[in-house]
Design a protein around this motif. Sequence first.
Motif, PDB file in Angstrom:
ATOM      1  N   TYR A   1       0.874  -1.167   0.000  1.00  0.00           N
ATOM      2  CA  TYR A   1       0.000   0.000   0.000  1.00  0.00           C
ATOM      3  C   TYR A   1       0.912   1.218   0.000  1.00  0.00           C
ATOM      4  CZ  TYR A   1      -3.998  -2.930   1.292  1.00  0.00           C
ATOM      5  OH  TYR A   1      -4.981  -3.871   1.310  1.00  0.00           O
TER       6      TYR A   1
ATOM      7  N   LYS B   1       4.378   0.970   1.579  1.00  0.00           N
ATOM      8  CA  LYS B   1       4.512   0.019   2.675  1.00  0.00           C
ATOM      9  C   LYS B   1       4.225  -1.400   2.186  1.00  0.00           C
ATOM     10  CE  LYS B   1       2.563  -0.645   7.294  1.00  0.00           C
ATOM     11  NZ  LYS B   1       1.252  -1.275   7.134  1.00  0.00           N
TER      12      LYS B   1
ATOM     13  N   VAL C   1       3.139  -4.960   2.551  1.00  0.00           N
ATOM     14  CA  VAL C   1       2.345  -5.691   3.542  1.00  0.00           C
ATOM     15  C   VAL C   1       2.327  -7.194   3.293  1.00  0.00           C
ATOM     16  CG1 VAL C   1       0.897  -3.717   4.128  1.00  0.00           C
ATOM     17  CG2 VAL C   1       0.164  -5.274   2.345  1.00  0.00           C
TER      18      VAL C   1
ATOM     19  N   ASN D   1      -3.558  -9.588  13.626  1.00  0.00           N
ATOM     20  CA  ASN D   1      -4.115  -8.395  12.978  1.00  0.00           C
ATOM     21  C   ASN D   1      -3.036  -7.669  12.196  1.00  0.00           C
ATOM     22  OD1 ASN D   1      -6.031  -7.885  15.939  1.00  0.00           O
ATOM     23  ND2 ASN D   1      -6.777  -8.627  13.982  1.00  0.00           N
ATOM     24  N   GLY D   2      -3.374  -7.263  11.001  1.00  0.00           N
ATOM     25  CA  GLY D   2      -2.429  -6.508  10.189  1.00  0.00           C
ATOM     26  C   GLY D   2      -1.387  -7.357   9.504  1.00  0.00           C
ATOM     27  N   SER D   3      -1.591  -8.689   9.506  1.00  0.00           N
ATOM     28  CA  SER D   3      -0.564  -9.557   8.923  1.00  0.00           C
ATOM     29  C   SER D   3      -0.720  -9.707   7.414  1.00  0.00           C
ATOM     30  CB  SER D   3      -0.620 -10.932   9.600  1.00  0.00           C
ATOM     31  OG  SER D   3      -1.922 -11.471   9.476  1.00  0.00           O
ATOM     32  N   GLY D   4      -1.813  -9.178   6.863  1.00  0.00           N
ATOM     33  CA  GLY D   4      -1.962  -9.200   5.410  1.00  0.00           C
ATOM     34  C   GLY D   4      -2.959 -10.221   4.885  1.00  0.00           C
ATOM     35  N   LYS D   5      -3.792 -10.777   5.774  1.00  0.00           N
ATOM     36  CA  LYS D   5      -4.744 -11.811   5.350  1.00  0.00           C
ATOM     37  C   LYS D   5      -5.770 -11.234   4.368  1.00  0.00           C
ATOM     38  CE  LYS D   5      -6.093 -12.565   9.605  1.00  0.00           C
ATOM     39  NZ  LYS D   5      -5.295 -11.522  10.260  1.00  0.00           N
ATOM     40  N   THR D   6      -6.377 -10.119   4.760  1.00  0.00           N
ATOM     41  CA  THR D   6      -7.364  -9.485   3.883  1.00  0.00           C
ATOM     42  C   THR D   6      -6.713  -9.050   2.577  1.00  0.00           C
ATOM     43  OG1 THR D   6      -8.678  -8.747   5.760  1.00  0.00           O
ATOM     44  CG2 THR D   6      -8.990  -7.563   3.705  1.00  0.00           C
ATOM     45  N   THR D   7      -5.504  -8.519   2.683  1.00  0.00           N
ATOM     46  CA  THR D   7      -4.774  -8.086   1.489  1.00  0.00           C
ATOM     47  C   THR D   7      -4.541  -9.246   0.533  1.00  0.00           C
ATOM     48  OG1 THR D   7      -3.688  -6.452   2.879  1.00  0.00           O
ATOM     49  CG2 THR D   7      -2.715  -6.855   0.709  1.00  0.00           C
TER      50      THR D   7
ATOM     51  N   GLN E   1     -14.589  -9.079   4.964  1.00  0.00           N
ATOM     52  CA  GLN E   1     -14.539  -8.897   6.419  1.00  0.00           C
ATOM     53  C   GLN E   1     -15.468  -7.745   6.819  1.00  0.00           C
ATOM     54  OE1 GLN E   1     -10.584  -7.991   7.748  1.00  0.00           O
ATOM     55  NE2 GLN E   1     -11.034  -8.443   9.883  1.00  0.00           N
TER      56      GLN E   1
ATOM     57  N   GLU F   1     -13.015 -13.920   7.644  1.00  0.00           N
ATOM     58  CA  GLU F   1     -13.640 -13.943   8.970  1.00  0.00           C
ATOM     59  C   GLU F   1     -15.161 -13.867   8.873  1.00  0.00           C
ATOM     60  OE1 GLU F   1     -11.722 -11.455  11.871  1.00  0.00           O
ATOM     61  OE2 GLU F   1      -9.880 -11.434  10.698  1.00  0.00           O
TER      62      GLU F   1
ATOM     63  N   HIS G   1      -9.604 -16.272  12.804  1.00  0.00           N
ATOM     64  CA  HIS G   1      -8.739 -16.224  13.987  1.00  0.00           C
ATOM     65  C   HIS G   1      -8.994 -17.424  14.878  1.00  0.00           C
ATOM     66  CE1 HIS G   1      -6.914 -12.385  13.289  1.00  0.00           C
ATOM     67  NE2 HIS G   1      -8.089 -11.833  13.051  1.00  0.00           N
TER      68      HIS G   1
HETATM   69  N1  LIG Z   1      -6.106   0.619   2.361  1.00  0.00           N
HETATM   70  C1  LIG Z   1      -4.938   0.542   3.019  1.00  0.00           C
HETATM   71  N2  LIG Z   1      -4.022   1.520   2.911  1.00  0.00           N
HETATM   72  C2  LIG Z   1      -2.850   1.450   3.559  1.00  0.00           C
HETATM   73  N3  LIG Z   1      -2.493   0.433   4.339  1.00  0.00           N
HETATM   74  C3  LIG Z   1      -3.347  -0.585   4.502  1.00  0.00           C
HETATM   75  C4  LIG Z   1      -4.618  -0.595   3.853  1.00  0.00           C
HETATM   76  N4  LIG Z   1      -5.270  -1.724   4.192  1.00  0.00           N
HETATM   77  C5  LIG Z   1      -4.446  -2.399   5.011  1.00  0.00           C
HETATM   78  N5  LIG Z   1      -3.283  -1.726   5.204  1.00  0.00           N
HETATM   79  C6  LIG Z   1      -2.142  -2.191   5.988  1.00  0.00           C
HETATM   80  O1  LIG Z   1      -1.732  -3.426   5.470  1.00  0.00           O
HETATM   81  C7  LIG Z   1      -1.448  -4.344   6.483  1.00  0.00           C
HETATM   82  C8  LIG Z   1      -2.231  -5.615   6.257  1.00  0.00           C
HETATM   83  O2  LIG Z   1      -3.608  -5.341   6.369  1.00  0.00           O
HETATM   84  P1  LIG Z   1      -4.704  -6.462   6.229  1.00  0.00           P
HETATM   85  O3  LIG Z   1      -6.028  -5.785   6.238  1.00  0.00           O
HETATM   86  O4  LIG Z   1      -4.399  -7.311   5.077  1.00  0.00           O
HETATM   87  O5  LIG Z   1      -4.515  -7.271   7.582  1.00  0.00           O
HETATM   88  P2  LIG Z   1      -5.320  -8.516   8.164  1.00  0.00           P
HETATM   89  O6  LIG Z   1      -4.369  -9.624   8.311  1.00  0.00           O
HETATM   90  O7  LIG Z   1      -6.525  -8.766   7.354  1.00  0.00           O
HETATM   91  O8  LIG Z   1      -5.726  -7.981   9.605  1.00  0.00           O
HETATM   92  P3  LIG Z   1      -7.026  -8.255  10.504  1.00  0.00           P
HETATM   93  O9  LIG Z   1      -6.814  -9.531  11.235  1.00  0.00           O
HETATM   94  O10 LIG Z   1      -7.042  -7.103  11.446  1.00  0.00           O
HETATM   95  O11 LIG Z   1      -8.207  -8.258   9.593  1.00  0.00           O
HETATM   96  C9  LIG Z   1      -1.747  -3.657   7.796  1.00  0.00           C
HETATM   97  O12 LIG Z   1      -0.530  -3.294   8.377  1.00  0.00           O
HETATM   98  C10 LIG Z   1      -2.534  -2.438   7.418  1.00  0.00           C
HETATM   99  O13 LIG Z   1      -2.158  -1.364   8.243  1.00  0.00           O
END
Ligand SMILES: Nc1ncnc2c1ncn2[C@@H]1O[C@H](COP(=O)(O)OP(=O)(O)OP(=O)(O)O)[C@@H](O)[C@H]1O
Lengths: 269, 282
Positions: A18, A21, A23, A43-49, A87, A170, A203
Amino acid sequence: MSTVKVELIQAANLSVAYQDKLVLEDVSFTVREGDFWGILGPNGSGKTTLLRSMLGLIKPFSGSITVLGSAPMNLGAKRDQIGYVPQHAHIDFNFPIHVRDVVLLGRSRKIGIGRRPGAKDRESVDKALERVDIQDLANRQIGRLSGGQRQRVLIARALALEPDILLLDEPTAALDVTAAEGFYEWLHSMHLKMKLTLVLVSHDVGVVSRYVSAVACLNRRLVAHGVPAEVLAQDTLEQMYGCDAMFFGHGRVPHMVVLPESQGEHHHD
Amino acid sequence: MTELLQFEFMQRALLVATITGAVCALVGVYVVLRGMSFIGAGIAHASFGGVALGMLIGINPFFSAILFCTGVAWGIGLVSESKRIHEDTAVGIFFASTMAFGVLLLGFLKGYRVDLFSYIFGNILAVTQFDVWASLVLAVLVVSLIVLLFKEFLFLTFDAEAAQVAGLPVRRLNYLMLTIISLTIVLSIKAVGIVLVSALIVSPAAAAHQLTDDFKKMMLLSVVLGVSSTWIGLFLSSWLDSASGATIVITATLIFFICSAFSPHRRNLRRRLLTLRNDVGS
Ligand SMILES: Nc1ncnc2c1ncn2[C@@H]1O[C@H](COP(=O)(O)OP(=O)(O)OP(=O)(O)O)[C@@H](O)[C@H]1O
Ligand SMILES: [Mg+2]
């Protein structure tokens, strides 16, 4: 001799960023037809990404990802084979729309531009509503639902497509225990009966270990992946969550305990 | 009233008022539900540059306004595609600059142009036969697009990300929606004017949203309220001998307040009032 299963989703050295950064870094894996993948990670590990890159909602920074043999951005009609339960939905819950129509929208592409939904479409919508047990809410405005009921609507919207691959982020976070159990039981049976391919972010280590055929542990990088029994060993979770964690596989419901820094003892029942 | 209708200019006015009221109200449903009111106001103000351009190079301002507004609308779309620039900011960048452009162009025009005033505040009693046909053609175009892409625009408006996941051409639909808003604004300029048109887009749709939870009913109600606003406003203005555009817009606003008072979901009222105030204030 086992038959070679078709590769549905393939990531090769996938990195996603992103802005500036990173991810996801150097992630490689293959989801084959009939797999049930569980993705774990803090949280924030990149699963949704990761799911978003499978759907073509975000472009890889480097490396590649292919879904059904194409880049996710140009899947064309193959889109209809993929269902997604996000999510969080970016929805205005004051929107003047009823549950049934939200679910029907899921089939828009299949119905086609300038055409009205037919009997087959209505039937799929009914089945999807029934599946998550919200037939009685079909004519409610979308805002007049509880959080869990809203989540069921999103699940139904994905199911209405009758997809071959289902990506779930989730999906049961807001569901009550009974509904979540029932949903996973059903997912598992669909997985077995219809060879529905599943990628589930959760989770809930218990759920993951019970139902999935493969686990990926994510923390920006793929920390580990493979069959649950091997992957869910202590050091993987430790590496992933960055703290002492213990996974208990015995008892009816397996569960994980995250231990505080300097505590030798742990309790569970 | 019936006597008034014997005059040809009044018949034309009523026709254009009906078309304008209906199309603005229809498109307004998307504008209100997608939170695009400020974009509507921005594109409307940009049409000033388009009108001035037409006057300067000597073509009908109607055509130059179509091109100019659509161009600006796409510009807003393009700039706001960058994650760092909020849509709201993109409008802000174009809003005043396109008006400034118009003012600059007018400086090159020799002599004082009276009809400019009617573009800014509208003068429905001065519509020509050409205006009637032009707004009719645009209206047919806009309504056909909405009918053809009904599901798709609904999906885009309700949940753009899910629409993209479902494989709809979200980006193209988005630009098409911006084009539809531009065309709607251009066809309304003669009736209510550049400055006032955004209220005619927002108010009937916002009023309709107060009364129903159903998308199709909201569209229908919005059109009924929009057309009523223009008719009542038109007759009031000829009776009171007041400016037509302003009278129509104030009628639409009053109708919004009346509908809000009878709204089954009044708890939303405060929030909607706040958004409306921002829109009208811009
Ligand atoms: N739209 C965005 N713009 C900038 N950074 C983002 C964006 N979406 C997510 N991030 C960053 O990317 C990283 C991964 O986010 P992601 O949503 O994939 O995490 P996750 O594993 O799904 O977390 P969670 O368990 O909280 O859902 C995080 O550090 C977040 O801060
Ligand atoms: Mg997430």
